[in-house]
Design an enzyme around this catalytic site. Structure first.
Site, PDB file in Angstrom:
ATOM      1  CE  LYS A 106     -73.521 -13.746  35.737  1.00  0.00           C
ATOM      2  NZ  LYS A 106     -74.216 -13.287  34.536  1.00  0.00           N
ATOM      3  CG  ASN A 107     -77.820 -14.221  36.246  1.00  0.00           C
ATOM      4  OD1 ASN A 107     -76.828 -13.650  35.801  1.00  0.00           O
ATOM      5  ND2 ASN A 107     -78.093 -15.495  35.989  1.00  0.00           N
ATOM      6  NE  ARG A 124     -78.693 -13.185  25.976  1.00  0.00           N
ATOM      7  CZ  ARG A 124     -79.374 -13.121  24.851  1.00  0.00           C
ATOM      8  NH1 ARG A 124     -78.749 -12.893  23.713  1.00  0.00           N
ATOM      9  NH2 ARG A 124     -80.687 -13.265  24.828  1.00  0.00           N
ATOM     10  CB  CYS A 141     -71.480 -17.094  28.245  1.00  0.00           C
ATOM     11  SG  CYS A 141     -70.689 -16.881  29.823  1.00  0.00           S
ATOM     12  NE  ARG A 146     -77.150 -16.483  26.310  1.00  0.00           N
ATOM     13  CZ  ARG A 146     -76.545 -16.170  27.452  1.00  0.00           C
ATOM     14  NH1 ARG A 146     -75.276 -15.951  27.487  1.00  0.00           N
ATOM     15  NH2 ARG A 146     -77.228 -16.070  28.562  1.00  0.00           N
ATOM     16  CG  ASP A 150     -76.884 -19.975  34.696  1.00  0.00           C
ATOM     17  OD1 ASP A 150     -76.732 -20.205  33.491  1.00  0.00           O
ATOM     18  OD2 ASP A 150     -77.220 -18.853  35.126  1.00  0.00           O
ATOM     19  NE  ARG A 158     -69.147 -12.390  31.690  1.00  0.00           N
ATOM     20  CZ  ARG A 158     -70.040 -13.084  31.008  1.00  0.00           C
ATOM     21  NH1 ARG A 158     -69.657 -13.993  30.159  1.00  0.00           N
ATOM     22  NH2 ARG A 158     -71.322 -12.859  31.166  1.00  0.00           N
TER      23      ARG A 158
HETATM   24  C1  UD1 Z   1     -80.346 -15.308  31.850  1.00  0.00           C
HETATM   25  C2  UD1 Z   1     -79.178 -15.424  32.792  1.00  0.00           C
HETATM   26  C3  UD1 Z   1     -78.337 -16.647  32.459  1.00  0.00           C
HETATM   27  C4  UD1 Z   1     -79.226 -17.897  32.450  1.00  0.00           C
HETATM   28  C5  UD1 Z   1     -80.434 -17.695  31.555  1.00  0.00           C
HETATM   29  C6  UD1 Z   1     -81.417 -18.852  31.636  1.00  0.00           C
HETATM   30  C7  UD1 Z   1     -78.749 -13.097  33.282  1.00  0.00           C
HETATM   31  C8  UD1 Z   1     -77.829 -11.936  33.188  1.00  0.00           C
HETATM   32  N1  UD1 Z   1     -78.365 -14.232  32.660  1.00  0.00           N
HETATM   33  O1  UD1 Z   1     -79.811 -15.140  30.544  1.00  0.00           O
HETATM   34  O2  UD1 Z   1     -77.328 -16.785  33.449  1.00  0.00           O
HETATM   35  O3  UD1 Z   1     -78.468 -18.980  31.952  1.00  0.00           O
HETATM   36  O4  UD1 Z   1     -81.138 -16.502  31.938  1.00  0.00           O
HETATM   37  O5  UD1 Z   1     -81.813 -19.065  32.934  1.00  0.00           O
HETATM   38  O6  UD1 Z   1     -79.761 -13.031  33.947  1.00  0.00           O
HETATM   39  N2  UD1 Z   1     -83.926 -16.566  23.577  1.00  0.00           N
HETATM   40  C9  UD1 Z   1     -84.442 -16.353  22.330  1.00  0.00           C
HETATM   41  N3  UD1 Z   1     -84.802 -15.076  21.997  1.00  0.00           N
HETATM   42  C10 UD1 Z   1     -84.684 -14.041  22.865  1.00  0.00           C
HETATM   43  C11 UD1 Z   1     -84.178 -14.282  24.148  1.00  0.00           C
HETATM   44  C12 UD1 Z   1     -83.800 -15.573  24.488  1.00  0.00           C
HETATM   45  O7  UD1 Z   1     -84.551 -17.268  21.520  1.00  0.00           O
HETATM   46  O8  UD1 Z   1     -85.051 -12.907  22.504  1.00  0.00           O
HETATM   47  C13 UD1 Z   1     -83.500 -17.935  23.947  1.00  0.00           C
HETATM   48  C14 UD1 Z   1     -82.000 -18.012  24.247  1.00  0.00           C
HETATM   49  O9  UD1 Z   1     -81.252 -18.144  23.067  1.00  0.00           O
HETATM   50  C15 UD1 Z   1     -81.945 -19.209  25.143  1.00  0.00           C
HETATM   51  C16 UD1 Z   1     -83.253 -19.136  25.915  1.00  0.00           C
HETATM   52  O10 UD1 Z   1     -84.117 -18.291  25.165  1.00  0.00           O
HETATM   53  O11 UD1 Z   1     -81.902 -20.374  24.385  1.00  0.00           O
HETATM   54  C17 UD1 Z   1     -83.124 -18.603  27.324  1.00  0.00           C
HETATM   55  O12 UD1 Z   1     -82.581 -17.309  27.289  1.00  0.00           O
HETATM   56  P1  UD1 Z   1     -82.911 -16.198  28.363  1.00  0.00           P
HETATM   57  O13 UD1 Z   1     -83.846 -16.743  29.374  1.00  0.00           O
HETATM   58  O14 UD1 Z   1     -83.275 -14.953  27.652  1.00  0.00           O
HETATM   59  O15 UD1 Z   1     -81.505 -16.005  29.042  1.00  0.00           O
HETATM   60  P2  UD1 Z   1     -80.765 -14.662  29.363  1.00  0.00           P
HETATM   61  O16 UD1 Z   1     -81.724 -13.646  29.879  1.00  0.00           O
HETATM   62  O17 UD1 Z   1     -79.860 -14.301  28.251  1.00  0.00           O
END
Ligand code: UD1
Length: 422
Positions: free
Chosen positions: A22-23, A93, A117, A122, A308, A400
């Site tokens: 998925k990711n 997201r 989620c 986030r 995850d 999802r």
């Molecule tokens: C992706 C994965 C999700 C996984 C996560 C961490 C997808 C679709 N989802 O989510 O399943 O749990 O990686 O491995 O690939 N953050 C900030 N600012 C930002 C972006 C992120 O502070 O601009 C923080 C988030 O709030 C969180 C952390 O960074 O605490 C990790 O987020 P991120 O690695 O961006 O996760 P996703 O890409 O949303």
């Protein structure tokens, strides 16, 4: 609302084939927006999040065809809209991932602030900081954010991420492939899904080096063509079935995997006494040999232990001998499954981002709620070994992100059914 009814089951046994990730597929689909030519993606899992991404891309001008089961083609001759619709983005997201491609190809991208989620605030500040460094102007309006490239388009630069965000790394990489000059993303995420995206973009004609390390170099090119690509296997789905073997004291053959992607989960399960034989693209996980004991887990960006898998692993730890500690460092609010596991009889104390799990719980079936995708999987795992029947509600979260979830579990002997309307 639909529910899963999970009955206490015998140890799970048999073979399960892992689906495309998925990711990985969501950013690959977004990347197809970067070319006017056709991209063909294979091993696309049938998931609600994929359906959402299809809707978003279609609303932006893509034509998507299902060529055969799990294979789609995406053609975006022209981008008809640079604005993603609120009702679609709000559901997922990962829809933020269209921002980089739209900006790169059309010089503009307007997005509602994304949903998904409920596992923390986030924010998307790192995505925006990266796009800004490439020369985009970022404008906030009510619940929308718009990025606009100046007259010269995007220009390569060096971007240091304060945290190796997966989504921000992907978005910036997709914006930078068509920028003028060279971009470096420092402290980049190193997840396998980043490498898969870079491989796909390179097939389209991009010039990306270093994906999978903490510094990614992207030399901008004028245009990208079409490409054919097969999505990597879903390491989180594989991890969930590894835990299914462990918690049920079962014996499962898991195929279509990249064992390297599963190293942290494999190591931790072995520490607990689970026997794992690793093959080339498969493994056998045996929870039926000998006692299982506690371990400590700390979630980290890849190659650390994946956030995850934290909740499914915690479900397992409630059943082993001894006390375990789980520390969540990636998301600030990812213990919502704790209250649900407690309802089932688990003994878990939390303080901030730390949970202490007393093992040997006699889990009991009851009514619980999937508070997010992986929490839902954790509750189903707990339900397999809980006495009686567990009713898991809000299962749309699970659908999802897991393809053929109950079919795969049933294939291993799990007693689980879906009831559509309660
Ligand atoms: C992706 C994965 C999700 C996984 C996560 C961490 C997808 C679709 N989802 O989510 O399943 O749990 O990686 O491995 O690939 N953050 C900030 N600012 C930002 C972006 C992120 O502070 O601009 C923080 C988030 O709030 C969180 C952390 O960074 O605490 C990790 O987020 P991120 O690695 O961006 O996760 P996703 O890409 O949303």
């Amino acid at each position: 609302m639909a529910k899963y009814i999970v009955h206490q089951s015998d140890p799970l046994k048999g073979e399960v084939v892992i689906s495309g990730a998925k990711n990985a597929v969501l950013p690959l689909m977004a990347a197809a927006l970067l070319s006017e030519e056709t991209c063909i993606i294979r091993d696309v899992p049938e998931l609600r999040d994929v359906a959402f991404m299809r809707e978003i891309l279609t609303s932006l001008g893509s034509e998507i065809e299902e060529l055969e089961a799990n294979t789609i083609s995406i053609t975006t001759e022209d981008i008809l809209s640079t604005e993603a619709q609120f009702d679609l983005v709000n559901k997922m997201r990962a829809s933020i991932l269209v921002m980089g491609p739209l900006l790169a190809r059309k010089g503009r991208a307007k997005m509602p602030l994304p949903g998904g989620c409920a596992i923390g605030a986030r924010p998307i500040d790192l995505h925006l900081k990266g796009l800004e460094a490439l020369g985009a102007e970022i404008i906030f309006m009510d619940s929308y954010v718009e990025a606009r490239a100046g007259g010269q388009g995007l220009i390569g630069d060096t971007i240091y991420l304060d945290f190796p965000s997966v989504g921000a790394t992907e978005n910036i990489m997709m914006a930078a492939v068509l920028a003028e000059g060279t971009t470096y993303i420092e402290n980049a995420a190193e997840e396998p899904e980043i490498v898969d995206l870079a491989n796909f973009l390179n097939k389209m004609g991009a010039r990306i080096k270093g994906a999978g390390t903490d510094t990614i170099k992207i030399e901008g090119v004028k245009r990208l063509g079409g490409a054919k690509h097969t999505v990597i296997p879903d390491r989180i789905e594989a991890g969930t079935f590894m835990l299914a073997a462990a918690i049920s004291r079962g014996h499962i053959h898991i195929s279509n995997i990249v064992p390297d992607h599963l190293k942290p989960i494999t190591a931790k399960l072995r520490e607990c006494g689970v026997r794992i034989e690793v093959g080339d693209e498969e493994m056998i996980v045996r929870g039926d040999l000998g006692p299982q004991s506690a371990t400590d887990i700390k979630t980290l960006p890849y190659p650390g232990f994946p956030t995850d898998i934290q909740s499914p692993f915690m479900a397992f730890l409630t059943t082993v001998e001894g006390a375990s500690t789980v520390i969540e460092t990636v998301f600030e609010n990812r213990f919502m499954h704790v209250s649900q596991l407690r309802k089932m009889g688990a003994s878990i104390e939390t303080a901030g981002n730390k949970a202490i799990i007393k093992g040997n719980s006699n889990l009991r079936g009851t009514q619980v709620m999937a508070t997010d995708l992986r929490a839902g999987a954790a509750l189903v795992l707990a339900g397999l070994v809980a006495e009686g029947t567990t009713e898991v509600s809000e299962i749309y979260h699970i659908e999802r992100g897991y393809e053929k979830f109950i079919e795969k579990f049933r294939g291993l002997g799990a007693q689980i059914e879906k009831i559509e309307d309660c």
